[in-house]
Design an enzyme around this catalytic site. Structure first.
Site, PDB file in Angstrom:
ATOM      1  N   HIS A  51      20.074  56.448   3.771  1.00 17.29           N
ATOM      2  CA  HIS A  51      18.993  55.282   4.406  1.00 17.29           C
ATOM      3  C   HIS A  51      19.475  54.601   4.570  1.00 17.29           C
ATOM      4  O   HIS A  51      19.160  53.420   5.900  1.00 17.29           O
ATOM      5  CB  HIS A  51      17.763  55.804   3.423  1.00 17.29           C
ATOM      6  CG  HIS A  51      17.300  56.802   3.021  1.00 17.29           C
ATOM      7  ND1 HIS A  51      16.609  57.090   1.789  1.00 17.29           N
ATOM      8  CD2 HIS A  51      17.235  58.035   3.656  1.00 17.29           C
ATOM      9  CE1 HIS A  51      16.081  58.727   1.467  1.00 17.29           C
ATOM     10  NE2 HIS A  51      16.267  58.930   2.891  1.00 17.29           N
ATOM     11  N   LYS A  92       2.767  65.506  -0.874  1.00 10.93           N
ATOM     12  CA  LYS A  92       3.792  65.215  -2.385  1.00 10.93           C
ATOM     13  C   LYS A  92       3.509  64.512  -3.011  1.00 10.93           C
ATOM     14  O   LYS A  92       2.536  63.861  -2.862  1.00 10.93           O
ATOM     15  CB  LYS A  92       5.112  64.846  -0.908  1.00 10.93           C
ATOM     16  CG  LYS A  92       5.694  65.653  -0.302  1.00 10.93           C
ATOM     17  CD  LYS A  92       6.633  65.190   0.328  1.00 10.93           C
ATOM     18  CE  LYS A  92       7.359  65.514   1.689  1.00 10.93           C
ATOM     19  NZ  LYS A  92       8.663  65.132   1.893  1.00 10.93           N
ATOM     20  N   ARG A 123      22.662  65.427   8.386  1.00  9.39           N
ATOM     21  CA  ARG A 123      23.179  65.094   7.413  1.00  9.39           C
ATOM     22  C   ARG A 123      24.120  66.461   7.914  1.00  9.39           C
ATOM     23  O   ARG A 123      25.904  66.466   7.244  1.00  9.39           O
ATOM     24  CB  ARG A 123      22.970  64.665   6.077  1.00  9.39           C
ATOM     25  CG  ARG A 123      22.253  64.059   5.548  1.00  9.39           C
ATOM     26  CD  ARG A 123      21.515  63.804   4.625  1.00  9.39           C
ATOM     27  NE  ARG A 123      20.821  64.924   4.641  1.00  9.39           N
ATOM     28  CZ  ARG A 123      19.472  65.211   3.896  1.00  9.39           C
ATOM     29  NH1 ARG A 123      19.244  64.698   2.360  1.00  9.39           N
ATOM     30  NH2 ARG A 123      18.401  65.829   4.039  1.00  9.39           N
ATOM     31  N   SER A 150      17.432  62.289  -1.241  1.00 11.90           N
ATOM     32  CA  SER A 150      16.440  61.718  -2.368  1.00 11.90           C
ATOM     33  C   SER A 150      16.166  62.799  -3.710  1.00 11.90           C
ATOM     34  O   SER A 150      16.260  62.627  -4.206  1.00 11.90           O
ATOM     35  CB  SER A 150      15.083  61.440  -2.430  1.00 11.90           C
ATOM     36  OG  SER A 150      15.331  60.272  -0.736  1.00 11.90           O
TER      37      SER A 150
END
Ligand code: PNS
Length: 159
Positions: A17, A41, A90, A128
């Protein structure tokens, strides 16, 4: 002034990040890092802790602002006068979901453009959730997250 918004959960922020924030700053005058409050979440870290970890890792840079947001991303983009949404890409596995989000955001507001940026190759496998799993099982994440994040992960796991 070229302004971009870089949204995410950042639970917790990783070196990937921070790498993207640096790259976005090469292109934009201001980068607004926007932390989703995550109503659906169950985050490991509070919004306040995530904002703090990001601010610590970014350091002194008047061109970067760290904020929290609720609701639609396009509304947050408008509020912060951002014309671009930055997302890190990614691998191919990210693509489908990112593609859907980009098109939905365009449907909601075609004045804001989504731009994908690729992190340094060393961080292309980072996420993460993987960081939380590894740290929770006692593995070292020291090369993968900012120092303040590593500290908070240790504290979270009582180490
Ligand atoms: O770091 P993440 O969890 O991949 O980030 C996801 C995020 C925050 C970018 C996404 O969930 C989001 O934009 N949420 C805000 C709600 C919204 O605008 N939804 C419709 C757009 S697809």
């Amino acid at each position: 002034m070229r302004i971009a918004i870089y949204p995410g959960s950042f639970d917790p922020p990783t070196n990937g990040h921070i790498d993207i924030i640096g790259r976005a700053r090469q292109v934009f005058d201001r980068v607004v890092v926007a932390v989703l409050r995550n109503p659906r979440k169950d985050p490991m870290f509070s919004v306040a802790a995530r904002l703090e970890m990001l601010e610590e890792a970014i350091g002194e840079d008047e061109g970067v602002q760290v904020v929290a947001f609720d609701g639609l991303l396009v509304d947050a983009a408008r509020e912060h006068e951002a014309h671009a949404i930055i997302r890190g890409l990614r691998a191919i596995s990210d693509f489908e979901h990112e593609f859907q989000m980009a098109l939905m955001n365009r449907q909601l507001d075609d004045q804001v453009e989504t731009l994908f940026m690729v992190p340094h190759a060393a961080y292309t496998y980072l996420s993460s959730s993987l960081i939380k799993e590894v740290a929770g099982l006692g593995g070292s994440v020291s090369d993968l997250v900012p120092a303040g994040v590593e500290l908070r992960l240790r504290e979270h796991h009582g180490k």
